[in-house]
Scaffold this active site. Structure first.
Site, PDB file in Angstrom:
ATOM      1  N   CYS A   9       0.842  -1.217   0.000  1.00 37.92           N
ATOM      2  CA  CYS A   9       0.000   0.000   0.000  1.00 37.92           C
ATOM      3  C   CYS A   9       0.868   1.255   0.000  1.00 37.92           C
ATOM      4  O   CYS A   9       0.576   2.221   0.697  1.00 37.92           O
ATOM      5  CB  CYS A   9      -0.903   0.003   1.232  1.00 37.92           C
ATOM      6  N   ALA A  13       0.438   2.532  -5.086  1.00 38.66           N
ATOM      7  CA  ALA A  13      -0.907   1.994  -4.792  1.00 38.66           C
ATOM      8  C   ALA A  13      -1.824   3.120  -4.331  1.00 38.66           C
ATOM      9  O   ALA A  13      -2.949   3.272  -4.823  1.00 38.66           O
ATOM     10  CB  ALA A  13      -0.801   0.910  -3.718  1.00 38.66           C
ATOM     11  N   ARG A  16      -1.923   6.182  -7.189  1.00 37.77           N
ATOM     12  CA  ARG A  16      -2.264   5.860  -8.583  1.00 37.77           C
ATOM     13  C   ARG A  16      -3.314   4.746  -8.678  1.00 37.77           C
ATOM     14  O   ARG A  16      -4.414   4.963  -9.151  1.00 37.77           O
ATOM     15  CB  ARG A  16      -1.011   5.419  -9.357  1.00 37.77           C
ATOM     16  N   TYR A  56       1.392 -11.020   3.110  1.00 38.62           N
ATOM     17  CA  TYR A  56       0.703 -11.132   1.815  1.00 38.62           C
ATOM     18  C   TYR A  56       0.262 -12.563   1.490  1.00 38.62           C
ATOM     19  O   TYR A  56      -0.690 -12.780   0.746  1.00 38.62           O
ATOM     20  CB  TYR A  56       1.503 -10.482   0.683  1.00 38.62           C
ATOM     21  N   LYS A  95       6.019  -2.688 -12.527  1.00 39.41           N
ATOM     22  CA  LYS A  95       7.336  -2.723 -13.160  1.00 39.41           C
ATOM     23  C   LYS A  95       8.400  -2.370 -12.124  1.00 39.41           C
ATOM     24  O   LYS A  95       8.039  -1.762 -11.123  1.00 39.41           O
ATOM     25  CB  LYS A  95       7.404  -1.779 -14.366  1.00 39.41           C
ATOM     26  N   ARG A 167      14.648   2.738  -3.163  1.00 39.76           N
ATOM     27  CA  ARG A 167      14.625   3.470  -4.428  1.00 39.76           C
ATOM     28  C   ARG A 167      15.938   4.173  -4.724  1.00 39.76           C
ATOM     29  O   ARG A 167      16.126   4.706  -5.811  1.00 39.76           O
ATOM     30  CB  ARG A 167      13.486   4.488  -4.433  1.00 39.76           C
TER      31      ARG A 167
HETATM   32  N1  LIG Z   1       3.854   2.304 -12.893  1.00 39.29           N
HETATM   33  C1  LIG Z   1       4.355   3.385 -12.308  1.00 39.29           C
HETATM   34  O1  LIG Z   1       4.273   4.485 -12.825  1.00 39.29           O
HETATM   35  C2  LIG Z   1       5.029   3.261 -10.983  1.00 39.29           C
HETATM   36  C3  LIG Z   1       5.190   4.400 -10.160  1.00 39.29           C
HETATM   37  C4  LIG Z   1       5.806   4.238  -8.914  1.00 39.29           C
HETATM   38  C5  LIG Z   1       6.242   2.986  -8.522  1.00 39.29           C
HETATM   39  N2  LIG Z   1       6.086   1.916  -9.350  1.00 39.29           N
HETATM   40  C6  LIG Z   1       6.535   0.565  -8.953  1.00 39.29           C
HETATM   41  O2  LIG Z   1       5.635   0.082  -7.959  1.00 39.29           O
HETATM   42  C7  LIG Z   1       6.326  -0.684  -6.978  1.00 39.29           C
HETATM   43  C8  LIG Z   1       6.103  -0.067  -5.603  1.00 39.29           C
HETATM   44  O3  LIG Z   1       6.592   1.250  -5.643  1.00 39.29           O
HETATM   45  P1  LIG Z   1       6.150   2.340  -4.550  1.00 39.29           P
HETATM   46  O4  LIG Z   1       6.681   3.638  -5.046  1.00 39.29           O
HETATM   47  O5  LIG Z   1       4.723   2.213  -4.238  1.00 39.29           O
HETATM   48  O6  LIG Z   1       7.038   1.866  -3.326  1.00 39.29           O
HETATM   49  P2  LIG Z   1       6.838   2.252  -1.776  1.00 39.29           P
HETATM   50  O7  LIG Z   1       8.143   1.990  -1.134  1.00 39.29           O
HETATM   51  O8  LIG Z   1       6.200   3.585  -1.653  1.00 39.29           O
HETATM   52  O9  LIG Z   1       5.748   1.191  -1.279  1.00 39.29           O
HETATM   53  C9  LIG Z   1       6.015  -0.181  -1.145  1.00 39.29           C
HETATM   54  C10 LIG Z   1       5.050  -0.707  -0.092  1.00 39.29           C
HETATM   55  O10 LIG Z   1       5.243  -2.119   0.011  1.00 39.29           O
HETATM   56  C11 LIG Z   1       5.187  -2.457   1.384  1.00 39.29           C
HETATM   57  N3  LIG Z   1       5.865  -3.738   1.573  1.00 39.29           N
HETATM   58  C12 LIG Z   1       7.195  -3.970   1.625  1.00 39.29           C
HETATM   59  N4  LIG Z   1       7.410  -5.305   1.811  1.00 39.29           N
HETATM   60  C13 LIG Z   1       6.194  -5.894   1.861  1.00 39.29           C
HETATM   61  C14 LIG Z   1       5.765  -7.231   2.046  1.00 39.29           C
HETATM   62  N5  LIG Z   1       6.633  -8.235   2.202  1.00 39.29           N
HETATM   63  N6  LIG Z   1       4.439  -7.483   2.079  1.00 39.29           N
HETATM   64  C15 LIG Z   1       3.532  -6.474   1.940  1.00 39.29           C
HETATM   65  N7  LIG Z   1       3.891  -5.185   1.757  1.00 39.29           N
HETATM   66  C16 LIG Z   1       5.205  -4.897   1.716  1.00 39.29           C
HETATM   67  C17 LIG Z   1       5.851  -1.294   2.091  1.00 39.29           C
HETATM   68  O11 LIG Z   1       5.504  -1.252   3.477  1.00 39.29           O
HETATM   69  C18 LIG Z   1       5.285  -0.119   1.313  1.00 39.29           C
HETATM   70  O12 LIG Z   1       4.077   0.351   1.858  1.00 39.29           O
HETATM   71  C19 LIG Z   1       7.795  -0.692  -7.439  1.00 39.29           C
HETATM   72  O13 LIG Z   1       8.034  -1.820  -8.226  1.00 39.29           O
HETATM   73  C20 LIG Z   1       7.904   0.561  -8.304  1.00 39.29           C
HETATM   74  O14 LIG Z   1       8.926   0.467  -9.285  1.00 39.29           O
HETATM   75  C21 LIG Z   1       5.474   2.045 -10.544  1.00 39.29           C
END
Ligand SMILES: NC(=O)c1ccc[n+]([C@@H]2O[C@H](COP(=O)([O-])OP(=O)(O)OC[C@H]3O[C@@H](n4cnc5c(N)ncnc54)[C@H](O)[C@@H]3O)[C@@H](O)[C@H]2O)c1
Length: 365
Positions: A9, A13, A16, A56, A95, A167
């Site tokens: 989350c 998530a 977007r 998860y 991705k 990141r």
């Molecule tokens: N398509 C796009 O435009 C876009 C934009 C941003 C990020 N992303 C991708 O989305 C993914 C997540 O990015 P983000 O920016 O949301 O990262 P983030 O670090 O903000 O969020 C990741 C979340 O995953 C949780 N998490 C970590 N380990 C976990 C586990 N074992 N079980 C459950 N939850 C867990 C964390 O607590 C955190 O809330 C990455 O692969 C990133 O490259 C894609």
């Protein structure tokens, strides 16, 4: 109605996928998972998901869902996606697909053994209205033979607070080449319908800012710039023997097309563009009120995925597409470390990157 369980989350998530999913018919977010209980609680309250899980695996096994969205950091993508597939769920994977090609291959094999399940990779730019329009122009041959592509994707993400630690490191899927670059590595293949043959890249300031060059099949040359430490820009320019186009992804009227011999500053061209901008204005206002094309691209990728499940149709972005983009990212990584161009057909990029990571970790320890 597809019942969706979303794992992770975090930023993508919350800002977007969950807002976008509200406007997609045929899917309902039934369960959420995150290891951070306060984040899980806050996001669940904001978006109203009924079931919440800190682990998860519990969501996958007991969440009563048909499909799973994997939105955790990249090192966890392959394991979470594999667990969802094994439990008979359709899977959407953010991705980059994974960090290693062997993990991609294992996922591809698992998905091929379960053909009734749909699996896709979240390259949302494929669903962006202006990118799709640009792809059609290129596909119709309006630009003639494509010779040059220029792309830019920059943000001030690292300038603010709360930039997640994963990141900042390429070995955990972060850094400009992986975070932003992987979007454009897929975009190049999607726009041109060609594979990359050779790449070179340079990356500095802890992978905050990177440059990338490629030669595509057929000879088109690519030059790209990525940064997480500057003002926001997102643009793609395609130059062909008969004309060029420019897509400014942060502008609703951001698709411009010019013929050879037409200068953007010429009075006739300026007038034409001004009329086009004025005509587009009512739709621009409507779109921005609904979150703009960026948010809409996420809604559209979900519509495509829901459509693939309900109509048993092919997904818009396959696991093989995800693997291809990763091959380019790994080759760019190798190139940025060796300062040499890397060919995609004979690269040992994955092996190189594993050794690089081991050495890097040793030095840090
Ligand atoms: N398509 C796009 O435009 C876009 C934009 C941003 C990020 N992303 C991708 O989305 C993914 C997540 O990015 P983000 O920016 O949301 O990262 P983030 O670090 O903000 O969020 C990741 C979340 O995953 C949780 N998490 C970590 N380990 C976990 C586990 N074992 N079980 C459950 N939850 C867990 C964390 O607590 C955190 O809330 C990455 O692969 C990133 O490259 C894609």
């Amino acid at each position: 109605m597809i019942r969706l369980g979303l794992i992770g989350c975090g930023g993508v998530a919350e800002s977007r996928h969950l807002p976008a999913l509200r406007r997609v018919r045929g899917v309902r977010v039934a369960a959420l998972a995150d290891v951070d209980p306060s984040r899980l609680e806050r996001v669940a309250r904001r978006f109203g998901a009924a079931r919440r899980y800190e682990n998860y695996s519990d969501l996958i096994e007991g969440g009563d869902v048909d499909a799973v969205a994997v939105c955790v950091p990249p090192t966890l993508h392959a394991d979470a996606a594999r667990a969802a597939l094994d439990a008979g769920k359709h899977v959407f994977i953010e991705k980059p697909l994974a960090l290693g090609l062997a993990e991609c291959d294992r996922l591809i094999e698992a998905a091929e053994a379960r053909r009734a399940l749909k699996v896709t990779v979240g390259f949302n730019l494929r669903a962006h209205r202006l990118v799709r329009a640009a792809r059609e122009i290129v596909g119709r041959g309006e630009l003639g033979e494509v010779k040059l592509v220029g792309t830019t994707f920059t943000s001030g993400a690292r300038l603010g607070e709360g930039f997640a630690d994963w990141r900042t490191r390429r070995e955990s899927g972060g850094g400009a080449l992986f975070e932003q670059g992987s979007h454009h590595f897929d975009l190049l293949r999607f726009l041109l319908g060609r594979e990359a043959e050779e790449v070179s890249a340079a990356s500095g300031r802890a992978d905050e800012t990177a440059t990338f060059m490629a030669r595509m099949e057929g000879g088109a040359q690519v030059v790209s710039a990525f940064s997480e430490g500057t003002a926001e820009s997102h643009a793609v320019e395609v130059y062909g023997a008969r004309g060029r186009l420019r897509v400014s992804l942060y502008r609703a009227d951001g698709l411009e097309q010019f013929r050879v011999g037409e200068y953007a500053g010429a009075p006739r061209v300026r007038l034409r563009e001004a009329v086009r901008t004025l005509r587009a204005l009512p739709r621009v206002m409507q779109r921005s009120a609904r979150g703009g094309d960026q948010l809409e691209s996420y809604a559209e990728e979900w519509r495509q995925f829901v459509g693939a499940i309900t109509r048993d149709a092919p997904v818009a972005c396959t696991l093989r597409d995800g693997r291809r983009a990763l091959e380019i990212a790994l080759a760019a990584w190798e190139s940025s470390a060796t300062r040499r161009a890397v060919r995609l057909d004979d690269t040992k990029a994955e092996e190189f990157c594993q050794q690089w990571t081991a050495k890097h970790q040793e030095t840090q320890a």
